[in-house]
Enzyme design. Structure first.
Site, PDB file in Angstrom:
ATOM      1  N   ALA A 172       0.801  -1.091   0.081  1.00 16.45           N
ATOM      2  CA  ALA A 172       0.015  -0.201   0.003  1.00 16.45           C
ATOM      3  C   ALA A 172       0.324   1.290  -0.128  1.00 16.45           C
ATOM      4  O   ALA A 172       0.249   2.535  -0.122  1.00 16.45           O
ATOM      5  CB  ALA A 172      -1.198   0.301   0.978  1.00 16.45           C
ATOM      6  N   ALA A 173       2.041   1.383  -0.326  1.00 15.18           N
ATOM      7  CA  ALA A 173       2.931   2.248  -0.208  1.00 15.18           C
ATOM      8  C   ALA A 173       2.672   3.228  -1.240  1.00 15.18           C
ATOM      9  O   ALA A 173       2.014   3.964  -1.420  1.00 15.18           O
ATOM     10  CB  ALA A 173       4.698   2.088  -0.468  1.00 15.18           C
ATOM     11  N   GLY A 174       2.224   2.236  -2.284  1.00 14.25           N
ATOM     12  CA  GLY A 174       2.027   3.672  -3.571  1.00 14.25           C
ATOM     13  C   GLY A 174       0.278   3.930  -3.758  1.00 14.25           C
ATOM     14  O   GLY A 174       0.393   5.070  -3.977  1.00 14.25           O
ATOM     15  N   ASP A 175      -0.475   3.360  -2.548  1.00 17.40           N
ATOM     16  CA  ASP A 175      -2.154   3.660  -2.722  1.00 17.40           C
ATOM     17  C   ASP A 175      -1.394   5.075  -1.568  1.00 17.40           C
ATOM     18  O   ASP A 175      -2.973   6.059  -1.836  1.00 17.40           O
ATOM     19  CB  ASP A 175      -2.746   2.741  -1.954  1.00 17.40           C
ATOM     20  CG  ASP A 175      -2.674   1.567  -3.108  1.00 17.40           C
ATOM     21  OD1 ASP A 175      -2.954   1.425  -4.062  1.00 17.40           O
ATOM     22  OD2 ASP A 175      -3.302   0.321  -2.131  1.00 17.40           O
TER      23      ASP A 175
HETATM   24  O1  RIB Z   1      -1.846  -1.977  -2.948  1.00 21.34           O
HETATM   25  C1  RIB Z   1      -2.458  -2.657  -1.488  1.00 21.34           C
HETATM   26  C2  RIB Z   1      -3.225  -3.094  -1.761  1.00 21.34           C
HETATM   27  O2  RIB Z   1      -3.581  -4.191  -3.333  1.00 21.34           O
HETATM   28  C3  RIB Z   1      -3.550  -4.026  -1.180  1.00 21.34           C
HETATM   29  O3  RIB Z   1      -4.240  -3.704  -0.209  1.00 21.34           O
HETATM   30  C4  RIB Z   1      -4.591  -5.393  -1.844  1.00 21.34           C
HETATM   31  O4  RIB Z   1      -6.015  -5.343  -0.941  1.00 21.34           O
HETATM   32  C5  RIB Z   1      -4.157  -4.601  -3.268  1.00 21.34           C
HETATM   33  O5  RIB Z   1      -5.644  -4.279  -3.635  1.00 21.34           O
END
Ligand code: RIB
Length: 305
Positions: free
Chosen positions: A250-253
């Site tokens: 989730a670093a990119g998120d």
């Molecule tokens: O970017 C990380 C996410 O990728 C995770 O939370 C997982 O659910 C996938 O969607």
């Protein structure tokens, strides 16, 4: 309060196992800790927007099950507008099976479930509830025709459109003309541009190629190296703080949520990217997806010190 950001994307429940190394095909390894944690690229980005000071509304689809209900409840607690969440009685909620190794690298398999049934008409219905939205943030864990429709609706209404092209999918290039800011990682940028990224000069060529294909501004995330930005004819490298990585999930998120929050708050692109690099550098020091997302004050403290 800053301008409203509409996040269109996936919601998953992540099932995470820590392991010394990620198994090869055919290999079984004895892992360590197991935990469940809300995730999904879209949901993570919406929560990041909210924790980082932005006003977030989410458009997505869950199943009529415990995971979906938990995710929606958590959104509510985070202050994310959930009026655009649809429930599909026929499908389970999305889940992701994640392994994280000792160096913090991960491998992820997503079972999309209800995410795969988010329809263009769902987006159209939810979009109408947010006439005050200024930014749309989209990823690629939902059907491509829904991504296209969301980008077109946003473009028609004059929203700033940010596309995080993850997971990598080459068919997204036919909607580049609708995109203001694209945020691929190195692997995604290579797939979309056809240029192998080895250093900043190849990152610049890849970014220029994406601009030629129709995107206005390009941000290539470079992991520990920060990000490369091509915007209004200028190319910049924005470094990330040096940290001890525990989990890159989730670093990119977090980067994308922070970027959107920064832009909606009126920051310039380079300043918003620096804010996003700082936020992502905190996230990788923590385990999990939404459990790793920092709050605005933590990021501002990080920038000042
Ligand atoms: O970017 C990380 C996410 O990728 C995770 O939370 C997982 O659910 C996938 O969607």
């Amino acid at each position: 309060m800053s301008n409203k950001i509409l996040v269109v994307g996936s919601i998953n429940m992540d099932m995470v196992v820590k392991t010394a190394h990620i198994p090869q095909p055919g290999e079984t390894v004895l892992g360590g800790v197991f935990f469940m944690n809300p995730g999904g690229k879209g949901a993570n980005q919406a929560v990041a927007v909210a924790r980082l000071g932005g006003k977030a509304a989410f458009i997505g689809k869950i199943g009529d099950d415990i995971f979906g209900k938990q995710s929606a409840h958590l959104f509510d607690q985070e202050g994310v507008d959930i009026s655009g969440i649809f429930s599909d009685p026929e499908s389970p909620s999305g889940i992701a099976m994640i392994t994280v190794d000792d160096s913090g690298e991960n491998s992820i398999v997503v079972a999309p479930g209800a995410n795969a049934h988010l329809q263009p008409q769902d987006v159209a219905a939810a979009f109408g509830k947010h006439p005050d939205a200024a930014v749309m943030l989209i990823q690629l864990e939902i059907p491509m025709e829904t991504v296209r429709h969301a980008a077109q609706c946003a473009r028609d209404k004059g929203l700033l459109v940010i596309l995080n092209p993850a997971p990598a999918n080459s068919s997204v290039s036919d909607l580049f003309h609708l995109i203001d800011v694209i945020t691929p990682n190195e692997h995604e940028a290579e797939m979309l541009s056809g240029i192998r990224i080895k250093d900043l000069s190849s990152a610049r060529r890849a970014a220029e190629r994406l601009q030629q294909l129709g995107v206005k501004s390009v941000i290539i995330t470079l992991g520990k190296q920060g990000a490369a930005v091509l915007h209004e004819g200028r190319f910049h490298h924005i470094p990330a703080p040096v940290v001890d990585t525990v989990d890159t999930t989730a670093a990119g998120d977090v980067f994308n949520g922070a970027l959107a929050a920064g832009l909606a708050d009126g920051r310039g692109l380079e300043e918003a990217v620096a804010f996003a690099c700082n936020a992502a550098s905190i996230a990788v020091t923590r385990l999990g997806a939404q459990s790793s997302i920092p709050y605005r004050n933590e990021v501002l403290f990080n920038i000042m010190n």
